[in-house]
Design a protein around this motif. Structure first.
Motif, PDB file in Angstrom:
ATOM      1  N   THR A  37      14.336   7.982  95.125  1.00 18.99           N
ATOM      2  CA  THR A  37      15.737   7.788  94.719  1.00 18.99           C
ATOM      3  C   THR A  37      16.571   7.516  95.963  1.00 18.99           C
ATOM      4  O   THR A  37      16.140   7.799  97.090  1.00 18.99           O
ATOM      5  N   LEU A  38      17.779   7.031  95.748  1.00 17.75           N
ATOM      6  CA  LEU A  38      18.704   6.794  96.856  1.00 17.75           C
ATOM      7  C   LEU A  38      19.021   8.116  97.567  1.00 17.75           C
ATOM      8  O   LEU A  38      19.065   8.168  98.806  1.00 17.75           O
ATOM      9  N   GLU A  39      19.214   9.177  96.801  1.00 17.86           N
ATOM     10  CA  GLU A  39      19.525  10.484  97.390  1.00 17.86           C
ATOM     11  C   GLU A  39      18.420  10.904  98.360  1.00 17.86           C
ATOM     12  O   GLU A  39      18.689  11.381  99.452  1.00 17.86           O
ATOM     13  N   GLU A  40      17.173  10.730  97.933  1.00 20.35           N
ATOM     14  CA  GLU A  40      16.054  11.125  98.787  1.00 20.35           C
ATOM     15  C   GLU A  40      16.024  10.273 100.064  1.00 20.35           C
ATOM     16  O   GLU A  40      15.835  10.794 101.173  1.00 20.35           O
TER      17      GLU A  40
ATOM     18  N   LEU B  40      18.512   8.730 101.526  1.00 21.52           N
ATOM     19  CA  LEU B  40      19.644   9.098 102.384  1.00 21.52           C
ATOM     20  C   LEU B  40      19.390  10.426 103.090  1.00 21.52           C
ATOM     21  O   LEU B  40      19.665  10.576 104.289  1.00 21.52           O
ATOM     22  N   GLN B  41      18.852  11.385 102.344  1.00 18.42           N
ATOM     23  CA  GLN B  41      18.604  12.707 102.906  1.00 18.42           C
ATOM     24  C   GLN B  41      17.600  12.592 104.070  1.00 18.42           C
ATOM     25  O   GLN B  41      17.805  13.166 105.145  1.00 18.42           O
TER      26      GLN B  41
ATOM     27  N   TYR C 205      19.358  10.758 107.126  1.00 16.04           N
ATOM     28  CA  TYR C 205      20.299  11.637 107.849  1.00 16.04           C
ATOM     29  C   TYR C 205      19.568  12.762 108.574  1.00 16.04           C
ATOM     30  O   TYR C 205      19.975  13.162 109.670  1.00 16.04           O
TER      31      TYR C 205
ATOM     32  N   ASP D 254      28.948   8.836 105.451  1.00 13.96           N
ATOM     33  CA  ASP D 254      29.125   8.572 104.010  1.00 13.96           C
ATOM     34  C   ASP D 254      28.414   7.292 103.550  1.00 13.96           C
ATOM     35  O   ASP D 254      28.830   6.663 102.579  1.00 13.96           O
TER      36      ASP D 254
ATOM     37  N   GLY E 208      26.159   5.100 101.510  1.00 11.19           N
ATOM     38  CA  GLY E 208      25.609   5.267 100.156  1.00 11.19           C
ATOM     39  C   GLY E 208      26.459   6.119  99.242  1.00 11.19           C
ATOM     40  O   GLY E 208      26.101   6.322  98.080  1.00 11.19           O
ATOM     41  N   LYS E 209      27.566   6.621  99.761  1.00  2.72           N
ATOM     42  CA  LYS E 209      28.388   7.495  98.912  1.00  2.72           C
ATOM     43  C   LYS E 209      29.230   6.692  97.940  1.00  2.72           C
ATOM     44  O   LYS E 209      29.629   7.195  96.909  1.00  2.72           O
ATOM     45  N   TYR E 210      29.583   5.453  98.314  1.00  2.00           N
ATOM     46  CA  TYR E 210      30.328   4.615  97.354  1.00  2.00           C
ATOM     47  C   TYR E 210      30.186   3.146  97.702  1.00  2.00           C
ATOM     48  O   TYR E 210      29.526   2.796  98.663  1.00  2.00           O
TER      49      TYR E 210
END
Ligand code: AMP
Ligand code: GLY
Length: 420
Positions: free
Chosen positions: A391-394, A396-397, A400, A416, A418-420
């Protein structure tokens, strides 16, 4: 095959690493490359704009394919020169590359072929440009230098004074040299932006997975425009329905328009799109992979990149399958403090292993040099720390988490992406 990649930034490091995966590649060169690229390819001291140097090197080393990645050598005709010398090259010739190097050409092309884009007028002198802006009297308004300007030739003017200043900067002060001989004055559009890169051989067009760039320097989309502070793929705003609309109204019409103009485009064509309330419109074309879009798109490519490059060059892209990984990718750019203004160089980078990498991510080097086994900063954008995930969250995590391990004085990155 022996392949030479032209360029020396994060995009070129991404291309080099992707080519390295191919069983068809026997030897990789990069001109001029950088500190990180030196771990994956043999860097040669030829600048990206040295057309004679590239031709001579390719002949001498019997290069089978030259991948011309940056905009300047494409606009200057490096592909034309290589092909004329009998050296296969990937990228558009100078005539086709004008779709990026002249905004006047690209806007007129879109108007002629009914490709959706912002309304505009072209001016060859500052008095007429300002007279039009006064008469039009709608703000914000967008002022663009005709030619290449390192991504800085677009000014969004909030009022008449800012618009006048922009015209003066581009046309009178010649902040971007001859690129400012003409200006495009353009209607201001709103909506989410999407980058879609596509392989095309001039007849067939195959879009890659979508991406989103974060162009402003600071969190919350504040600060100055940069070359790109981070990217994600896919772009959450780009639905399948939109992809179909873009294929029908933008991608295919552009390929056909270029063909009809006698400028068939072979290479990677970049569609910078805005999803406006009135449908997707073209903000700009680039004649090459985006940087840092390449950093999140190419890692998701499953097909051998060499096969695709050859299919494009030999005009048989319709027969070449292209497969992508599901999931997502994220790239966080670590920049020098001060970028996109002036910044120090030569600062030591710590936290990287001997190959310039960290666990859990891929570090694409953009502005680094390698000296006595240590990496130092040498540009505005220094590293593109990239991760993939389900996923995008994974993604990004992971990206970072890797950024946290890397240090150099004054390092700046957006928190930020991928946050918007
Ligand atoms: P470009 O170099 O043409 O991609 O422009 C840089 C950035 O300026 C784009 O990514 C947009 O965010 C913005 N921009 C360019 N043209 C317009 C427009 N007509 N309306 C609104 N924003 C624009
Ligand atoms: N990241 C935007 C570009 O490559 O032009």
């Amino acid at each position: 095959m022996k392949i030479l990649v032209i360029g020396g930034g994060g995009r070129e490091h991404t291309i080099v690493r992707k080519l390295k995966e191919s069983p068809k590649v026997e030897k990789l060169y990069c001109a001029p490359g950088n500190g990180g690229i030196a771990k994956d390819a043999e860097c040669v001291a030829i600048s990206a704009m040295d057309l004679d140097g590239a031709v001579a090197f390719a002949k001498e080393h019997q290069i089978d394919l030259v991948f011309v990645a940056p905009d300047d050598p494409l606009a200057a005709g490096m592909v034309d020169r290589l092909e004329a010398a009998g050296i296969p090259a990937f990228g558009p010739n100078a005539l086709a590359a004008e779709i990026e190097s002249s905004k006047v050409f690209s806007k007129d092309l879109m108007k002629k072929y009914n490709i959706p884009t912002a309304g505009y007028e072209v001016f060859g002198n500052p008095q007429d440009a300002v007279a039009y802006i006064e008469k039009n009297n709608r703000f914000p308004i967008v002022v663009k230098a005709d030619g290449l300007a390192l991504g800085k030739g677009v000014i969004i003017a909030a009022d008449l004074q800012e618009a006048k200043d922009a015209v003066k900067k581009i046309m009178e002060d010649k902040a971007f040299g001859a690129s400012g001989n003409q200006v495009v004055i353009e209607e201001f559009l709103t909506g989410p932006e999407v980058s879609v890169l596509a392989f095309t051989d001039g007849k067939c067009v195959k879009p890659m997975v979508s991406s989103k760039d974060h162009k402003r320097a600071l969190d919350g989309d504040k600060g100055l425009n940069t070359g790109g502070m981070g990217t994600i793929s896919p772009n959450p705003f780009y639905t399948d329905a939109l992809a179909q609309t873009c294929m029908d109204t933008i991608f295919l019409p552009t390929i056909r328009a270029l063909q009809q103009e006698g400028r068939p485009f072979k290479g990677c064509l970049y569609f910078g799109l805005m999803l406006t309330p009135n449908g997707p419109k073209v903000i700009e074309y680039n004649a090459r992979f985006g940087d840092p879009e390449a950093q999140v798109v190419l890692p998701r490519l499953k097909t051998d990149l060499v096969d695709i490059l050859l299919a494009v060059r030999e005009e048989r892209l319709d027969k070449q399958p292209i497969e992508w990984n599901d999931g997502a990718a994220a790239c966080v750019v670590m920049a020098s403090g001060g970028y996109p203004g002036s910044y120090p160089k030569g600062l030591e980078i710590t936290g990287l292993d001997e190959n310039g990498q960290v666990d859990g991510a891929t570090v694409y080097h953009a502005g680094t040099k390698l000296e006595n086994g240590k990496f130092y900063t040498s540009g505005g954008r220094v590293l593109g720390v990239t991760a993939t995930g389900a996923t995008l969250e994974e993604a990004l995590q992971k990206a970072y988490a890797a950024v946290e391990k890397i240090h150099f004085d004054g390092a700046h990155y957006r928190r930020d992406i991928g946050k918007y």
